[in-house]
Design a protein around this motif. Structure first.
Motif, PDB file in Angstrom:
ATOM      1  N   TRP A 351      -8.099  55.549 -13.254  1.00 41.46           N
ATOM      2  CA  TRP A 351      -8.632  55.040 -14.521  1.00 41.46           C
ATOM      3  C   TRP A 351      -7.442  54.894 -15.471  1.00 41.46           C
ATOM      4  CZ3 TRP A 351     -10.982  58.142 -11.137  1.00 41.46           C
ATOM      5  CH2 TRP A 351     -12.305  57.864 -10.782  1.00 41.46           C
ATOM      6  N   SER A 352      -7.257  53.679 -16.011  1.00 40.55           N
ATOM      7  CA  SER A 352      -6.027  53.399 -16.758  1.00 40.55           C
ATOM      8  C   SER A 352      -6.289  52.448 -17.916  1.00 40.55           C
ATOM      9  CB  SER A 352      -4.982  52.784 -15.822  1.00 40.55           C
ATOM     10  OG  SER A 352      -3.865  52.302 -16.539  1.00 40.55           O
ATOM     11  N   HIS A 353      -5.478  52.574 -18.990  1.00 41.70           N
ATOM     12  CA  HIS A 353      -5.518  51.600 -20.081  1.00 41.70           C
ATOM     13  C   HIS A 353      -4.360  50.611 -19.966  1.00 41.70           C
ATOM     14  CE1 HIS A 353      -2.549  54.055 -22.590  1.00 41.70           C
ATOM     15  NE2 HIS A 353      -3.002  54.975 -21.765  1.00 41.70           N
ATOM     16  N   SER A 354      -3.883  50.402 -18.751  1.00 42.69           N
ATOM     17  CA  SER A 354      -2.847  49.397 -18.511  1.00 42.69           C
ATOM     18  C   SER A 354      -3.327  48.019 -18.938  1.00 42.69           C
ATOM     19  CB  SER A 354      -2.479  49.372 -17.030  1.00 42.69           C
ATOM     20  OG  SER A 354      -1.686  48.239 -16.729  1.00 42.69           O
ATOM     21  N   GLN A 355      -2.406  47.197 -19.415  1.00 42.83           N
ATOM     22  CA  GLN A 355      -2.751  45.815 -19.773  1.00 42.83           C
ATOM     23  C   GLN A 355      -2.875  44.918 -18.550  1.00 42.83           C
ATOM     24  OE1 GLN A 355       0.397  45.188 -22.923  1.00 42.83           O
ATOM     25  NE2 GLN A 355      -1.326  44.229 -23.944  1.00 42.83           N
ATOM     26  N   GLY A 356      -2.532  45.425 -17.369  1.00 46.82           N
ATOM     27  CA  GLY A 356      -2.640  44.608 -16.164  1.00 46.82           C
ATOM     28  C   GLY A 356      -3.006  45.469 -14.976  1.00 46.82           C
ATOM     29  N   ILE A 357      -4.292  45.587 -14.682  1.00 44.97           N
ATOM     30  CA  ILE A 357      -4.706  46.518 -13.628  1.00 44.97           C
ATOM     31  C   ILE A 357      -4.346  46.008 -12.235  1.00 44.97           C
ATOM     32  CG2 ILE A 357      -6.546  47.588 -14.989  1.00 44.97           C
ATOM     33  CD1 ILE A 357      -8.509  45.799 -13.360  1.00 44.97           C
ATOM     34  N   TYR A 358      -4.361  44.699 -12.023  1.00 46.36           N
ATOM     35  CA  TYR A 358      -3.977  44.188 -10.702  1.00 46.36           C
ATOM     36  C   TYR A 358      -2.480  44.340 -10.446  1.00 46.36           C
ATOM     37  CZ  TYR A 358      -8.575  42.371  -9.445  1.00 46.36           C
ATOM     38  OH  TYR A 358      -9.896  42.261  -9.096  1.00 46.36           O
ATOM     39  N   PRO A 359      -1.607  43.957 -11.382  1.00 46.27           N
ATOM     40  CA  PRO A 359      -0.190  44.242 -11.165  1.00 46.27           C
ATOM     41  C   PRO A 359       0.086  45.732 -11.014  1.00 46.27           C
ATOM     42  CG  PRO A 359      -0.450  42.634 -12.932  1.00 46.27           C
ATOM     43  CD  PRO A 359      -1.818  43.147 -12.614  1.00 46.27           C
ATOM     44  N   LEU A 360      -0.635  46.568 -11.778  1.00 43.51           N
ATOM     45  CA  LEU A 360      -0.460  48.018 -11.632  1.00 43.51           C
ATOM     46  C   LEU A 360      -0.864  48.470 -10.247  1.00 43.51           C
ATOM     47  CD1 LEU A 360       0.110  50.866 -12.695  1.00 43.51           C
ATOM     48  CD2 LEU A 360      -2.216  50.894 -13.636  1.00 43.51           C
ATOM     49  N   ARG A 361      -1.953  47.946  -9.728  1.00 43.02           N
ATOM     50  CA  ARG A 361      -2.386  48.323  -8.381  1.00 43.02           C
ATOM     51  C   ARG A 361      -1.308  48.004  -7.348  1.00 43.02           C
ATOM     52  NH1 ARG A 361      -7.181  45.346  -5.045  1.00 43.02           N
ATOM     53  NH2 ARG A 361      -5.604  43.707  -5.190  1.00 43.02           N
ATOM     54  N   ASP A 362      -0.710  46.825  -7.451  1.00 40.94           N
ATOM     55  CA  ASP A 362       0.340  46.458  -6.505  1.00 40.94           C
ATOM     56  C   ASP A 362       1.578  47.341  -6.687  1.00 40.94           C
ATOM     57  OD1 ASP A 362      -1.309  44.498  -5.511  1.00 40.94           O
ATOM     58  OD2 ASP A 362      -0.426  42.888  -6.693  1.00 40.94           O
ATOM     59  N   SER A 363       1.867  47.712  -7.937  1.00 39.77           N
ATOM     60  CA  SER A 363       3.015  48.580  -8.188  1.00 39.77           C
ATOM     61  C   SER A 363       2.785  49.971  -7.604  1.00 39.77           C
ATOM     62  CB  SER A 363       3.276  48.682  -9.694  1.00 39.77           C
ATOM     63  OG  SER A 363       3.576  47.416 -10.238  1.00 39.77           O
ATOM     64  N   LEU A 364       1.572  50.484  -7.748  1.00 32.74           N
ATOM     65  CA  LEU A 364       1.256  51.795  -7.170  1.00 32.74           C
ATOM     66  C   LEU A 364       1.308  51.736  -5.648  1.00 32.74           C
ATOM     67  CD1 LEU A 364      -1.680  53.046  -9.431  1.00 32.74           C
ATOM     68  CD2 LEU A 364       0.756  53.588  -9.581  1.00 32.74           C
ATOM     69  N   ALA A 365       0.866  50.630  -5.070  1.00 34.15           N
ATOM     70  CA  ALA A 365       0.947  50.481  -3.613  1.00 34.15           C
ATOM     71  C   ALA A 365       2.394  50.544  -3.149  1.00 34.15           C
ATOM     72  CB  ALA A 365       0.296  49.165  -3.195  1.00 34.15           C
ATOM     73  N   ALA A 366       3.297  49.902  -3.890  1.00 34.50           N
ATOM     74  CA  ALA A 366       4.715  49.943  -3.536  1.00 34.50           C
ATOM     75  C   ALA A 366       5.290  51.346  -3.716  1.00 34.50           C
ATOM     76  CB  ALA A 366       5.491  48.939  -4.383  1.00 34.50           C
ATOM     77  N   LEU A 367       4.862  52.025  -4.781  1.00 28.57           N
ATOM     78  CA  LEU A 367       5.368  53.372  -5.053  1.00 28.57           C
ATOM     79  C   LEU A 367       4.891  54.371  -4.016  1.00 28.57           C
ATOM     80  CD1 LEU A 367       6.767  55.384  -7.088  1.00 28.57           C
ATOM     81  CD2 LEU A 367       4.515  55.601  -8.169  1.00 28.57           C
ATOM     82  N   LEU A 368       3.606  54.296  -3.679  1.00 27.29           N
ATOM     83  CA  LEU A 368       2.986  55.293  -2.799  1.00 27.29           C
ATOM     84  C   LEU A 368       3.053  54.909  -1.336  1.00 27.29           C
ATOM     85  CD1 LEU A 368      -0.197  55.838  -4.986  1.00 27.29           C
ATOM     86  CD2 LEU A 368       1.837  57.284  -4.921  1.00 27.29           C
ATOM     87  N   LYS A 369       3.443  53.652  -1.087  1.00 25.87           N
ATOM     88  CA  LYS A 369       3.530  53.123   0.282  1.00 25.87           C
ATOM     89  C   LYS A 369       2.175  53.188   0.988  1.00 25.87           C
ATOM     90  CE  LYS A 369       8.483  53.884   0.961  1.00 25.87           C
ATOM     91  NZ  LYS A 369       8.784  54.002  -0.474  1.00 25.87           N
ATOM     92  N   ILE A 370       1.152  52.730   0.300  1.00 21.36           N
ATOM     93  CA  ILE A 370      -0.177  52.582   0.880  1.00 21.36           C
ATOM     94  C   ILE A 370      -0.675  51.171   0.575  1.00 21.36           C
ATOM     95  CG2 ILE A 370      -0.714  55.036   0.690  1.00 21.36           C
ATOM     96  CD1 ILE A 370      -2.464  54.397  -1.708  1.00 21.36           C
ATOM     97  N   PRO A 371      -1.616  50.629   1.357  1.00 21.32           N
ATOM     98  CA  PRO A 371      -2.107  49.273   1.089  1.00 21.32           C
ATOM     99  C   PRO A 371      -2.802  49.184  -0.267  1.00 21.32           C
ATOM    100  CG  PRO A 371      -2.736  50.008   3.290  1.00 21.32           C
ATOM    101  CD  PRO A 371      -2.205  51.207   2.584  1.00 21.32           C
ATOM    102  N   ALA A 372      -2.629  48.062  -0.940  1.00 22.72           N
ATOM    103  CA  ALA A 372      -3.257  47.869  -2.246  1.00 22.72           C
ATOM    104  C   ALA A 372      -4.773  47.942  -2.144  1.00 22.72           C
ATOM    105  CB  ALA A 372      -2.827  46.523  -2.838  1.00 22.72           C
ATOM    106  N   GLU A 373      -5.335  47.553  -0.985  1.00 22.12           N
ATOM    107  CA  GLU A 373      -6.783  47.573  -0.800  1.00 22.12           C
ATOM    108  C   GLU A 373      -7.356  48.986  -0.831  1.00 22.12           C
ATOM    109  OE1 GLU A 373      -4.645  45.932   1.109  1.00 22.12           O
ATOM    110  OE2 GLU A 373      -5.059  43.911   0.316  1.00 22.12           O
ATOM    111  N   LYS A 374      -6.511  49.981  -0.675  1.00 26.10           N
ATOM    112  CA  LYS A 374      -6.962  51.372  -0.717  1.00 26.10           C
ATOM    113  C   LYS A 374      -6.850  51.977  -2.126  1.00 26.10           C
ATOM    114  CE  LYS A 374      -6.100  52.526   4.137  1.00 26.10           C
ATOM    115  NZ  LYS A 374      -7.525  52.842   4.420  1.00 26.10           N
TER     116      LYS A 374
END
Length: 723
Positions: A351-374
């Motif tokens: 749950w986030s107040h980010s201005q871009g939840i989709y770009p954030l999702r992709d950034s977290l996927a890169a950081l955590l090394k898990i698929p964005a779909e998860k």
């Protein structure tokens, strides 16, 4: 299967239908030029669905940041579908439910998201009429829509939206030409519809992400380095656990230190304990004590020619010159950055107040090394949140902790000190301008050079610029960010035959990113302050001088309206009224601002007493929202202009609270007055960032009128103290 995957996997049923009928005609460009968001997500049911009770649910990828976008989008949907406002609800920014609309930035929510919903709703209306025509065996032009029902004009046959759809949704694509409701039939658009979320805020109900709680939730804190680039050298985790009862887990990866505890106070106590009992390297030195302008101009810079036309004079003796400066500014969000997360059943929920939840999702996927779909991200408004503050960073922090401590909701809210010390600031900027006047007093040549750091290091689908990623034992390397934001409004909107504008992009000592209006605030401050200086040199009043350099009639109209607004007032002794104008991004809203400023003759103390603004944002969706955005922008700009500046010593940021970083208090807020020039047949344009630049210049010009002191370096309080 969630709603978004269902839409992706099932595709759409393309049904052709006629758009001819009585419902109608707008100029061709309005019908043909579909919003970019619609082009990316053309299916009607990506934007709306009809509920079982006959109401309509709207989906938007934008986040509510106090700009009133929820109400405006509901208005356009209700208007096109002839529904009452209470029959429309809205879902904001959810990666499982809403379309990907990138970032909520650049005053683009009305221009893109609201217009996308307008076109989708209009297409849905026409489809419903076509279905009703078949079922009632009546031509479309003999049908009317009202409150979720379609009836014959005689009123002898009625069918509801639900009866027509029979539990299904409209899966057609929005294809041009789309027939929009005639503006003369509007009942809601252009009206002052109150925002329902204000009531919840006033009553203190759960609304912001800072209010969000889950049963059995645990709490976290993050230990930041004492300085930029400082590295963790030693931390005794056993001693931490022994001396801090309630700590459930400590996560250390390089210089990233996260603490999870059963209670929030326990997490904060443990954070302070680590700060006092850990060892860190020195980190990078900051240019404390140096003249910041001189220091920034010595940094290596990449130069870009923004515009060039005509030729500049070779005789420098005729040049009128000035240098302007804007310091580092912080967002200073009223609610410190906050996020919640849980990792369970192989999925991460954030749950986030980010201005871009989709770009954030992709950034977290890169950081955590898990698929964005998860990864599922739900957007929740943040208190006093706008621009690129710490929202993405705190989301990354709590995501890392959730992965390390699964099965529990974890809440992380930064401390005020961390918020002030680690958020990405608005860059300091230097603006130098030189011009010549011809014998008639018109500007003949204009040379403008600006120096700035980045105005954009948003994650944008990568992990590199997240604080947590840079603290790893194998750190991600941060990139230099987006340079284009510095150029915003650097080209004068005035007609000048000979021009040259150069931008010099440097990497400065502080962390910077997008702050409301990006480079436009400083550029307009410089340009409009200089316009007043040139008007005086030419022997012309500020209104006349600006009007003689404008060809755009809409620009002239807001200036003339402002002139009318302030004509009746006569400033008292010690006060002065300054004016300024700009068209945001030279392509969006027009705005002219006046400020009445009082300067005490003995102390130099200044007070902004009143501010006026005339604004043209094209077609107005919610006039109350437009006025509120303009009023708030003037007040915020006044605070920036008068008193705000990030302070630092050789080791770290020293502006860590509201005393060391003062903002305008309620008893300092000026009276504000806004006039809206509605243009119902023009494109609707965003207004959230239109007023900041001209407001700053109007205040500075008002100081000159009051006491004869030119203000070229901000903040004004610091500059006045030197005089």
């Amino acid at each position: 299967m969630n709603r978004r995957n269902f839409l992706k996997n099932t595709g759409c049923l393309a049904i052709g239908f006629s758009l001819q009928g009585p419902h109608f005609d707008l100029p061709s460009p309005m019908r043909q030029d579909l919003p970019e968001s619609i082009k990316r997500h053309p299916n009607i049911n990506a934007w709306l669905e009809v509920l079982a009770d006959g109401r309509v649910r709207i989906f938007t990828g934008k986040l509510e940041l106090g700009q009133g976008i929820s109400t405006a989008i509901e208005q356009v949907a209700a208007e096109e579908l002839d529904l009452p406002m209470e029959s429309v609800e809205i879902v904001l920014a959810d990666t499982a439910r809403t379309p990907d609309e990138g970032y909520t930035v650049g005053s683009g929510s009305i221009e893109q998201s609201a217009m996308a919903v307008r076109f989708a709703a209009a297409a849905a209306r026409q489809k419903l009429l076509e279905l009703a025509a078949q079922q009632l065996n009546t031509p479309v032009n003999q049908l009317t829509i009202e409150d979720g029902k379609i009836s014959t004009k005689a009123g002898d046959h009625v069918v509801t939206f639900n009866q027509l759809l029979n539990g299904k949704q409209i899966t057609d694509k929005v294809q041009a030409p789309v027939t929009l409701k005639p503006k003369e039939e509007y009942k809601l658009v252009g009206k002052a519809i109150p925002r329902s979320d204000i009531n919840r805020m006033v009553r203190g109900e759960t609304h912001f992400i800072q209010d969000l709680r889950f049963p059995g939730m645990v709490y976290a804190s993050i230990v930041r380095p004492p300085a930029y680039e400082a590295k963790l050298l030693q931390l005794d985790e056993k001693a931490l656990q022994k001396n801090n009862p309630g700590v459930l887990k400590t996560i250390v990866n390089g210089s990233f230190v996260g603490i999870i505890a059963g209670e929030e106070y326990q997490a904060l106590k443990a954070q302070r304990w680590v700060q006092q009992h850990s060892q860190w390297s020195t980190g990078s030195n900051l240019p404390a004590g140096a003249n910041l302008i001189d220091h920034l101009k010595t940094l290596p810079a990449k130069t870009e020619r923004i515009t060039e036309k005509g030729s500049l004079p070779t005789d420098n003796s005729t040049l009128i010159k000035a240098q302007y400066f804007k310091p580092y500014l912080m967002h200073g969000s009223i609610g410190p950055s906050c996020a919640l997360a849980i990792y369970e059943q192989d999925r991460l929920h954030v749950w986030s107040h980010s201005q871009g939840i989709y770009p954030l999702r992709d950034s977290l996927a890169a950081l955590l090394k898990i698929p964005a779909e998860k990864i599922h991200i739900t957007g929740v408004p943040g208190s006093g949140c706008y621009g690129h503050n710490g929202a993405d960073d705190v989301a990354a922090d709590v995501a890392l902790l959730a992965m390390a401590y699964p099965g529990k909701h974890i809440r992380l809210q930064w401390t005020r000190s961390d918020e002030h010390g680690w958020e990405p600031y608005g860059s300091a900027m230097i603006m130098e301008v030189a011009a010549t006047l011809d014998p008639s007093g018109a500007i003949n040549s204009w040379q403008y050079d600006l120096w700035s750091d980045t105005h954009g290091i948003r994650p944008s689908g990568e992990a590199n610029n997240l604080l947590a990623a840079q603290a790893y034992s194998n750190p991600f390397k941060g990139n230099s960010g987006y340079s284009g934001g510095m150029n915003r409004n650097s080209e004068p909107y005035y007609t000048i035959p000979n021009q040259q504008v150069n931008a010099h992009f440097f990497k400065g000592p502080l962390r910077t990113s997008a702050l409301r209006s990006l480079g436009a605030y400083a550029n307009v401050f410089a340009i409009e302050s200089f316009m007043d200086e040139l008007a005086e040199k030419a022997g012309k009043d500020p209104f006349t001088f600006r009007l003689m350099h404008l060809q755009d009639n809409r620009a002239k109209a807001v200036i003339r309206k402002l002139q009318e607004m302030i004509a009746a007032g006569r400033p008292a002794t010690g006060t002065g009224v300054g004016i300024a104008f700009s068209r945001y991004k030279n392509s969006s809203s027009y705005c002219a601002v006046a400020a009445q400023v009082y300067v005490a003759s003995t102390t130099g103390t200044i007070q902004v007493q009143k501010m006026w603004a005339a604004i043209d944002s094209g077609e107005v969706i919610n006039i109350d929202g437009l006025i509120n955005q303009t009023e708030g922008g003037m007040i915020q700009s006044a605070s920036w202009t008068i008193m705000e500046q990030v302070q630092f010593d050789a080791q770290h940021i020293t502006s860590r609270d509201w005393v060391s970083y003062p903002i305008m208090r309620f008893n300092q807020v000026p009276d504000v007055e806004v006039a809206v020039l509605d243009q119902p047949n023009e494109k609707a344009m965003g207004a959230g960032e239109a007023v900041q630049g001209p407001a700053a210049a109007a205040i500075a010009n008002g100081v000159y009128k009051a006491c004869g002191q030119r203000i070229r370096h901000l903040p004004i309080i610091k500059e006045m103290a030197k005089m």
